[in-house]
Design a protein around this motif. Structure first.
Motif, PDB file in Angstrom:
ATOM      1  N   VAL A   1      -2.693   5.983  -5.198  1.00 50.89           N
ATOM      2  CA  VAL A   1      -2.574   4.701  -5.886  1.00 50.89           C
ATOM      3  C   VAL A   1      -3.463   3.696  -5.178  1.00 50.89           C
ATOM      4  N   VAL A   2      -4.203   2.895  -5.938  1.00 50.50           N
ATOM      5  CA  VAL A   2      -5.072   1.862  -5.377  1.00 50.50           C
ATOM      6  C   VAL A   2      -4.725   0.537  -6.038  1.00 50.50           C
ATOM      7  N   THR A   3      -4.464  -0.471  -5.219  1.00 48.61           N
ATOM      8  CA  THR A   3      -4.095  -1.802  -5.711  1.00 48.61           C
ATOM      9  C   THR A   3      -5.215  -2.797  -5.420  1.00 48.61           C
ATOM     10  N   ASN A   4      -5.066  -3.987  -5.969  1.00 50.53           N
ATOM     11  CA  ASN A   4      -5.934  -5.088  -5.548  1.00 50.53           C
ATOM     12  C   ASN A   4      -5.278  -5.815  -4.375  1.00 50.53           C
ATOM     13  N   GLY A   5      -5.858  -6.918  -3.948  1.00 49.54           N
ATOM     14  CA  GLY A   5      -5.331  -7.636  -2.793  1.00 49.54           C
ATOM     15  C   GLY A   5      -4.012  -8.323  -3.039  1.00 49.54           C
ATOM     16  N   ASP A   6      -3.578  -8.387  -4.302  1.00 46.42           N
ATOM     17  CA  ASP A   6      -2.277  -8.978  -4.637  1.00 46.42           C
ATOM     18  C   ASP A   6      -1.195  -7.923  -4.814  1.00 46.42           C
ATOM     19  N   GLY A   7      -1.531  -6.665  -4.566  1.00 38.91           N
ATOM     20  CA  GLY A   7      -0.545  -5.599  -4.685  1.00 38.91           C
ATOM     21  C   GLY A   7      -0.348  -5.070  -6.096  1.00 38.91           C
ATOM     22  N   VAL A   8      -1.229  -5.429  -7.028  1.00 40.15           N
ATOM     23  CA  VAL A   8      -1.149  -4.927  -8.403  1.00 40.15           C
ATOM     24  C   VAL A   8      -1.831  -3.563  -8.474  1.00 40.15           C
ATOM     25  N   ILE A   9      -1.123  -2.568  -8.997  1.00 39.90           N
ATOM     26  CA  ILE A   9      -1.685  -1.225  -9.103  1.00 39.90           C
ATOM     27  C   ILE A   9      -2.756  -1.207 -10.185  1.00 39.90           C
ATOM     28  N   LEU A  10      -3.985  -0.863  -9.781  1.00 41.29           N
ATOM     29  CA  LEU A  10      -5.094  -0.799 -10.728  1.00 41.29           C
ATOM     30  C   LEU A  10      -5.450   0.628 -11.114  1.00 41.29           C
TER      31      LEU A  10
ATOM     32  N   ASP B   1       6.885   6.972 -12.847  1.00 48.78           N
ATOM     33  CA  ASP B   1       7.125   6.084 -13.994  1.00 48.78           C
ATOM     34  C   ASP B   1       8.561   5.569 -13.998  1.00 48.78           C
ATOM     35  N   ALA B   2       9.498   6.440 -13.586  1.00 45.48           N
ATOM     36  CA  ALA B   2      10.909   6.040 -13.570  1.00 45.48           C
ATOM     37  C   ALA B   2      11.166   4.916 -12.567  1.00 45.48           C
ATOM     38  N   LEU B   3      10.290   4.775 -11.565  1.00 45.81           N
ATOM     39  CA  LEU B   3      10.407   3.692 -10.584  1.00 45.81           C
ATOM     40  C   LEU B   3       9.629   2.452 -10.996  1.00 45.81           C
ATOM     41  N   GLY B   4       8.840   2.556 -12.051  1.00 48.13           N
ATOM     42  CA  GLY B   4       7.927   1.469 -12.391  1.00 48.13           C
ATOM     43  C   GLY B   4       6.706   1.460 -11.498  1.00 48.13           C
ATOM     44  N   PHE B   5       6.402   2.620 -10.917  1.00 41.32           N
ATOM     45  CA  PHE B   5       5.270   2.761 -10.006  1.00 41.32           C
ATOM     46  C   PHE B   5       4.052   3.178 -10.831  1.00 41.32           C
ATOM     47  N   SER B   6       3.561   2.224 -11.619  1.00 34.27           N
ATOM     48  CA  SER B   6       2.526   2.539 -12.600  1.00 34.27           C
ATOM     49  C   SER B   6       1.492   1.422 -12.655  1.00 34.27           C
ATOM     50  N   GLU B   7       0.389   1.676 -13.363  1.00 31.23           N
ATOM     51  CA  GLU B   7      -0.688   0.702 -13.464  1.00 31.23           C
ATOM     52  C   GLU B   7      -0.179  -0.629 -14.006  1.00 31.23           C
ATOM     53  N   GLY B   8      -0.609  -1.702 -13.378  1.00 33.12           N
ATOM     54  CA  GLY B   8      -0.230  -3.042 -13.820  1.00 33.12           C
ATOM     55  C   GLY B   8       0.986  -3.601 -13.123  1.00 33.12           C
ATOM     56  N   ALA B   9       1.765  -2.751 -12.436  1.00 31.24           N
ATOM     57  CA  ALA B   9       2.954  -3.228 -11.718  1.00 31.24           C
ATOM     58  C   ALA B   9       2.542  -3.815 -10.370  1.00 31.24           C
ATOM     59  N   ARG B  10       3.266  -4.834  -9.934  1.00 34.38           N
ATOM     60  CA  ARG B  10       2.980  -5.473  -8.643  1.00 34.38           C
ATOM     61  C   ARG B  10       3.977  -4.944  -7.611  1.00 34.38           C
ATOM     62  N   TRP B  11       3.464  -4.276  -6.567  1.00 32.64           N
ATOM     63  CA  TRP B  11       4.327  -3.663  -5.572  1.00 32.64           C
ATOM     64  C   TRP B  11       4.256  -4.418  -4.247  1.00 32.64           C
ATOM     65  N   THR B  12       4.696  -5.669  -4.290  1.00 28.77           N
ATOM     66  CA  THR B  12       4.840  -6.457  -3.070  1.00 28.77           C
ATOM     67  C   THR B  12       6.279  -6.351  -2.587  1.00 28.77           C
ATOM     68  N   GLU B  13       6.524  -6.780  -1.353  1.00 29.87           N
ATOM     69  CA  GLU B  13       7.897  -6.781  -0.851  1.00 29.87           C
ATOM     70  C   GLU B  13       8.778  -7.693  -1.683  1.00 29.87           C
TER      71      GLU B  13
ATOM     72  N   ARG C   1      -5.366  -6.816 -19.249  1.00 23.17           N
ATOM     73  CA  ARG C   1      -5.486  -7.552 -17.986  1.00 23.17           C
ATOM     74  C   ARG C   1      -5.807  -6.596 -16.838  1.00 23.17           C
ATOM     75  N   VAL C   2      -5.194  -5.399 -16.856  1.00 22.11           N
ATOM     76  CA  VAL C   2      -5.493  -4.404 -15.828  1.00 22.11           C
ATOM     77  C   VAL C   2      -6.970  -4.022 -15.888  1.00 22.11           C
ATOM     78  N   GLU C   3      -7.485  -3.810 -17.094  1.00 21.18           N
ATOM     79  CA  GLU C   3      -8.897  -3.466 -17.249  1.00 21.18           C
ATOM     80  C   GLU C   3      -9.790  -4.595 -16.722  1.00 21.18           C
ATOM     81  N   GLN C   4      -9.381  -5.834 -16.949  1.00 24.94           N
ATOM     82  CA  GLN C   4     -10.153  -6.976 -16.462  1.00 24.94           C
ATOM     83  C   GLN C   4     -10.172  -6.995 -14.937  1.00 24.94           C
ATOM     84  N   LEU C   5      -9.018  -6.758 -14.310  1.00 21.39           N
ATOM     85  CA  LEU C   5      -8.942  -6.741 -12.853  1.00 21.39           C
ATOM     86  C   LEU C   5      -9.756  -5.585 -12.271  1.00 21.39           C
ATOM     87  N   ARG C   6      -9.750  -4.436 -12.944  1.00 17.22           N
ATOM     88  CA  ARG C   6     -10.575  -3.312 -12.489  1.00 17.22           C
ATOM     89  C   ARG C   6     -12.054  -3.686 -12.506  1.00 17.22           C
ATOM     90  N   ALA C   7     -12.482  -4.319 -13.589  1.00 14.78           N
ATOM     91  CA  ALA C   7     -13.893  -4.684 -13.724  1.00 14.78           C
ATOM     92  C   ALA C   7     -14.315  -5.688 -12.661  1.00 14.78           C
TER      93      ALA C   7
END
Length: 394
Positions: A101-110, A123-135, A68-74
């Motif tokens: 780090v670069v996200t999409n408009g929904d805050g998902v890390i791509l 990684d220990a924070l879950g600050f990785s590709e595919g994670a959603r970092w919204t408030e 899904r991350v690859e799809q969002l990147r494309a």
């Protein structure tokens, strides 16, 4: 643009981090701290508390599957500039101390670039590709708060809501599509709190401005390719016509004054184009051919206000009715009142938000309106286009 930096040159980072963490503990615990959070931080904490998050727990971190991350990147236009963005940022700063780090408009890390040691800590924070970092997912953080505030955000140590994020700083800047004004995502630089340098903010902003400039060049090249491909077709068809891309940007015109953009074409949906009248777009292999479907070139439009605003557009064919949001109806009404003088982005920011600090948001709203109504709304300044008579009623 208001200052969004969390520190100033000469700040004792270790001492300031301790003060912020004490403030966080006292304030979240219901006490009265010796110092108060910045207004931006206070607004975010109030939102996060309303979401039901607590500071001593980590929010949701379930990342999207890699496919899904690859799809969002494309699907993201940022794929065209991600390598350039990483190159310019790493060329002027020691990338061993931070992550880009670069996200999409929904805050998902791509995308995530940086030193492997910093990546492991992230990684220990879950600050990785595919994670959603919204408030709503992870509390106050620069990415999520920048999305909420629609502006750049820098956070340092205890300004983060989650205690697990206190050892970090983060600096986030929204990046927009130069064609449409739409938010494409967030560019963020994050790292260990005590490595924050005052120049980081300027670095992120410079990277974003470069990326938006490169996206504009990609778009100009695509329009030129479309113009070359469609020019023989337009010549053979004869009569006035435009060739536009999927977003309505004009690549080629014949028999009509060139305009930069019309409404985004759709199958079987009429378009009102000043100088052409009512048109039915025809799909090309790439882009669209737009020709008159009516003989009358003059366009009249009537804006009906109310709980569900509608604009009715007419040439000499059946009227075309378009539902508008209240915000877009408000813009159209203000432009009708402004007349030929029109409104600058600053004027519109004052009209919509009560101040001149929301230029980006004002431009984005007009871009979205033009995607719906196209050349009926002209630019520089924003005004009702020549050849369009707009009336307003209830």
């Amino acid at each position: 643009m208001a200052d969004y930096n969390a520190i100033t040159p000469g700040t004792d980072l270790a001492r300031y981090a301790r003060e912020l963490m004490r403030m966080h503990e006292t304030l979240i615990g219901g006490g009265r701290p010796a110092m108060q959070p910045r207004p931006l931080v206070s607004r975010s904490w109030q939102r996060v508390l309303g979401f039901g998050l607590v500071p001593d727990r980590s929010g949701a971190r379930d990342p999207l599957p890699l496919a899904r991350v690859e799809q969002l990147r494309a699907q993201s236009p940022l794929r065209l500039v991600i390598d350039d963005l990483a190159r310019v940022i790493s060329s002027v700063a020691d990338a061993s101390h931070f992550l880009m780090v670069v996200t999409n408009g929904d805050g998902v890390i791509l995308w995530r670039r940086g030193d492997s040691r910093v990546r492991r800590r992230a990684d220990a924070l879950g600050f990785s590709e595919g994670a959603r970092w919204t408030e709503g997912d992870v509390g106050t953080n620069a990415i999520g708060t920048a999305l909420q505030e629609a502006s750049p955000v820098q956070l340092f140590s205890g300004e983060h809501f989650e205690q697990a994020q206190h050892p970090w700083y983060c600096t986030a800047f929204p990046i927009h599509d130069p064609r449409t004004g739409e938010l494409l995502g967030i560019v963020d630089i994050s790292g260990p709190a005590l490595t924050l340098h005052p120049a980081i903010s300027a670095l992120v902003e410079t990277g974003v401005l470069l990326a938006e400039s490169l996206l504009r060049r990609h778009h100009e090249a695509a329009l030129e390719r479309l113009r070359i491909a469609a020019e023989p077709l337009v010549a053979a068809a004869g009569g006035p016509a435009l060739v536009v891309d999927d977003a309505g940007w004009v690549a080629h015109s014949a028999g009509v004054s060139t305009r930069d953009r019309i409404a985004a074409p759709r199958e079987d949906k009429p378009l009102a184009v000043p100088g052409l009248g009512l048109c039915l777009p025809e799909r090309l292999d790439v882009g669209w051919l737009v020709r008159p479907a009516a003989t009358e070139r003059r366009i009249t439009a009537h804006l009906e206000l109310g709980s569900k605003p509608v604009v009715e557009i007419r040439a000499d064919a059946d009227p075309w009715r378009v539902a508008l949001s209240r915000r877009h109806a408000q813009i159209l009404q203000r432009l009708a009142t402004a007349g030929r003088e029109g409104l600058t982005p600053y004027d519109l920011s004052v009209e919509l938000f009560g101040d001149g600090e929301h230029l980006v948001a004002a431009r984005a709203e007009v871009s979205r309106l033009r995607r719906t109504l196209g050349a009926i709304v002209d630019g520089s300044p924003y005004r009702i286009a020549d050849g369009v008579q707009l009336t307003v009623g209830m």
